[in-house]
Design a protein around this motif. Structure first.
Motif, mmCIF file in Angstrom:
data_model
loop_
_atom_site.group_PDB
_atom_site.id
_atom_site.type_symbol
_atom_site.label_atom_id
_atom_site.label_comp_id
_atom_site.label_asym_id
_atom_site.label_seq_id
_atom_site.Cartn_x
_atom_site.Cartn_y
_atom_site.Cartn_z
ATOM 1 N N LEU A 94 50.309 53.352 38.449
ATOM 2 C CA LEU A 94 48.859 53.479 38.442
ATOM 3 C C LEU A 94 48.234 52.132 38.784
ATOM 4 C CD1 LEU A 94 48.236 55.646 35.229
ATOM 5 C CD2 LEU A 94 48.310 56.424 37.610
ATOM 6 N N GLY A 95 47.295 52.148 39.694
ATOM 7 C CA GLY A 95 46.553 50.944 40.026
ATOM 8 C C GLY A 95 45.171 51.008 39.389
ATOM 9 N N LEU A 96 44.776 49.937 38.727
ATOM 10 C CA LEU A 96 43.438 49.829 38.142
ATOM 11 C C LEU A 96 42.688 48.774 38.934
ATOM 12 C CD1 LEU A 96 41.353 50.445 35.902
ATOM 13 C CD2 LEU A 96 42.458 48.651 34.533
ATOM 14 N N THR A 97 41.766 49.209 39.787
ATOM 15 C CA THR A 97 41.023 48.271 40.632
ATOM 16 C C THR A 97 39.620 48.085 40.074
ATOM 17 O OG1 THR A 97 40.374 50.081 42.115
ATOM 18 C CG2 THR A 97 42.341 48.830 42.698
ATOM 19 N N ILE A 98 39.322 46.852 39.700
ATOM 20 C CA ILE A 98 38.048 46.552 39.043
ATOM 21 C C ILE A 98 37.395 45.349 39.723
ATOM 22 C CG2 ILE A 98 38.484 47.615 36.814
ATOM 23 C CD1 ILE A 98 39.632 45.019 35.796
ATOM 24 N N SER A 99 36.187 45.558 40.219
ATOM 25 C CA SER A 99 35.496 44.499 40.957
ATOM 26 C C SER A 99 33.998 44.695 40.848
ATOM 27 C CB SER A 99 35.930 44.537 42.431
ATOM 28 O OG SER A 99 35.466 45.728 43.045
ATOM 29 N N GLY A 100 33.261 43.910 41.622
ATOM 30 C CA GLY A 100 31.814 44.030 41.610
ATOM 31 C C GLY A 100 31.327 45.322 42.238
ATOM 32 N N VAL A 151 37.478 41.374 38.742
ATOM 33 C CA VAL A 151 37.239 41.456 37.300
ATOM 34 C C VAL A 151 38.555 41.370 36.516
ATOM 35 C CG1 VAL A 151 36.141 42.826 35.466
ATOM 36 C CG2 VAL A 151 35.138 42.772 37.736
ATOM 37 N N SER A 152 39.691 41.504 37.209
ATOM 38 C CA SER A 152 40.978 41.372 36.514
ATOM 39 C C SER A 152 41.248 39.931 36.091
ATOM 40 C CB SER A 152 42.135 41.888 37.378
ATOM 41 O OG SER A 152 42.250 41.164 38.577
ATOM 42 N N ALA A 153 40.356 39.017 36.472
ATOM 43 C CA ALA A 153 40.455 37.637 35.980
ATOM 44 C C ALA A 153 39.876 37.505 34.573
ATOM 45 C CB ALA A 153 39.712 36.694 36.926
ATOM 46 N N ASN A 154 39.158 38.527 34.104
ATOM 47 C CA ASN A 154 38.533 38.485 32.781
ATOM 48 C C ASN A 154 39.590 38.374 31.687
ATOM 49 O OD1 ASN A 154 37.632 40.194 30.244
ATOM 50 N ND2 ASN A 154 35.742 39.462 31.191
ATOM 51 N N SER A 155 39.416 37.419 30.801
ATOM 52 C CA SER A 155 40.434 37.138 29.785
ATOM 53 C C SER A 155 40.619 38.292 28.802
ATOM 54 C CB SER A 155 40.076 35.862 29.013
ATOM 55 O OG SER A 155 38.888 36.039 28.248
ATOM 56 N N GLY A 156 39.510 38.939 28.425
ATOM 57 C CA GLY A 156 39.594 40.047 27.485
ATOM 58 C C GLY A 156 40.315 41.244 28.072
ATOM 59 N N ILE A 157 40.065 41.524 29.340
ATOM 60 C CA ILE A 157 40.708 42.653 30.012
ATOM 61 C C ILE A 157 42.204 42.388 30.186
ATOM 62 C CG2 ILE A 157 40.849 43.891 32.208
ATOM 63 C CD1 ILE A 157 37.811 43.702 32.389
ATOM 64 N N ARG A 158 42.544 41.154 30.557
ATOM 65 C CA ARG A 158 43.966 40.812 30.714
ATOM 66 C C ARG A 158 44.703 40.939 29.379
ATOM 67 N NH1 ARG A 158 44.219 37.744 35.806
ATOM 68 N NH2 ARG A 158 46.156 36.683 35.289
ATOM 69 N N LYS A 159 44.074 40.466 28.319
ATOM 70 C CA LYS A 159 44.683 40.540 26.988
ATOM 71 C C LYS A 159 44.870 41.985 26.548
ATOM 72 C CE LYS A 159 44.048 38.842 22.233
ATOM 73 N NZ LYS A 159 43.162 38.058 21.333
ATOM 74 N N ARG A 160 43.867 42.822 26.810
ATOM 75 C CA ARG A 160 43.941 44.229 26.408
ATOM 76 C C ARG A 160 45.062 44.948 27.166
ATOM 77 N NH1 ARG A 160 40.305 47.839 24.067
ATOM 78 N NH2 ARG A 160 41.239 49.924 24.018
ATOM 79 N N LEU A 161 45.170 44.714 28.478
ATOM 80 C CA LEU A 161 46.225 45.366 29.244
ATOM 81 C C LEU A 161 47.607 44.947 28.755
ATOM 82 C CD1 LEU A 161 47.070 47.257 31.497
ATOM 83 C CD2 LEU A 161 46.873 45.356 33.106
#
Length: 338
Positions: A136-142, A277-287
């Motif tokens: 699964l790819g999760l693509t998150i951006s502006g 948005v995958s640079a976001n620290s909270g999102i990286r930690k959650r994944l």
């Protein structure tokens, strides 16, 4: 030259960054990104100014990339470019330049889907583990928020997408409401790390199946801030870190509730994230936390998260091996299906 040895020059110009990369097979030799600072004073990307800046930046970016890679134009095997999605004016600059250069050098032209590039960035040779199909790819951006089922390098099915705004816009517009500069997302993330994520409650919008919605969330934050500042003009200044932490916590909840649902629905426990948005620290930690639940997760290096041409080059590399070349009649497409 055998099919495993090629030099690809890749161009990315879908929004406001002019990028050029040189790849030898799946290895990046140069990855040049020219940022456009002019948009900061407007609090967002101005399409006309972006396309003009691309025209000024593209030749120096390509020249710099060739010099960093230590090769000549005559060494190139193919020219790759972002066909879409993106801003039409910006895409046209990259498309026109790529077509002209490929024709002049008499080498193949390869078109790339921008969002596929974000997903395939995981296959750049970095020494890190790579996903195996299917994942699964999760693509998150502006501009995008998507959950994608990836069964091959260019065989992808969008399982869920945003019905209105993307998560990156939700971060940036919320940050703008709070008085943060552009782009506000990274600043909000930094402030959130110092705040209490449970201090304020914000609603989680409802969207069908695996789809997303973020417009209502932005409105809820706006009304909340208006109400609180009416009672206390210093409310934002006195609570900024907690507001940012609560906003970020809610956006992460919105994001991963659907990812959890997608994993359960498909039975696929490999999740690879991509996009700015995958640079976001909270999102990286959650994944990363889902590894405790048996998921195998993949997070790209920071240099391959925001828009860059290396991801366009790696996508083109797999097309090159299949001799999947574009016609010189190809045109840019601001909206193009995955």
């Amino acid at each position: 030259m055998n099919k495993q040895s090629c030099y690809i020059l890749a161009i990315e110009s879908s929004c406001d960054d002019t990028a050029c990369a040189i790849l030898k097979n799946d290895k990046v030799l140069a990855n040049v990104i020219t940022n456009q600072k002019i948009h900061e004073q407007y609090g967002g990307v101005v399409p006309e100014l972006a396309s003009r800046a691309h025209q000024s930046n593209i030749v120096p970016a390509v020249d710099t990339a060739l010099k960093k890679a230590g090769i000549k134009k005559s060494d190139l095997s193919a020219i790759a470019f972002t066909r879409g999605p993106g801003l039409m004016g910006s895409l046209l600059v990259g498309t026109s330049f790529a077509k002209s250069l490929a024709q002049g050098l008499d080498i193949p032209l390869i078109e790339v889907h921008h969002m596929q590039g974000h997903i395939l960035a995981h296959f750049i040779e970095t020494g890190n583990p790579k996903p195996t199909f299917p994942f699964l790819g999760l693509t998150i951006s502006g501009g995008h928020t998507q959950i994608v089922k990836v069964t091959d390098y260019h065989n992808m099915e969008v399982l869920g997408t945003t019905q209105d705004d993307a998560i990156g816009e939700a971060f940036d517009k919320t940050g703008k409401i709070l008085g943060l500069g552009y782009p506000a997302g990274p600043q909000l993330d930094k402030l959130a790390q110092k705040g209490n994520p449970y201090r304020f409650d914000f609603p989680i919008p409802k969207a069908p199946d695996l789809n997303y919605s973020f417009s209502g969330f932005k409105t809820a934050v706006l009304y909340f801030i208006q109400k609180e500042t009416k009672n206390n003009p210093d409310f934002i200044a006195q609570n900024l870190e907690d507001i940012c932490a609560s906003v970020q916590h809610t956006l992460i909840e919105i994001l991963f509730k659907k990812v959890e649902k997608a994993v359960k629905k498909t039975g696929i426990k490999q999740v690879a994230m991509g996009g700015g948005v995958s640079a976001n620290s909270g999102i990286r930690k959650r994944l990363l936390s889902y590894q405790d639940k048996g998921w195998t997760v993949f997070i790209p290096p920071f240099e391959f998260t925001t828009d860059n041409a290396a991801m366009i080059g790696i996508s083109a590399y797999f097309k090159y091996l299949e001799k999947d070349f574009a016609s010189f009649d190809v045109t840019a497409s601001p909206r193009i299906a995955m």
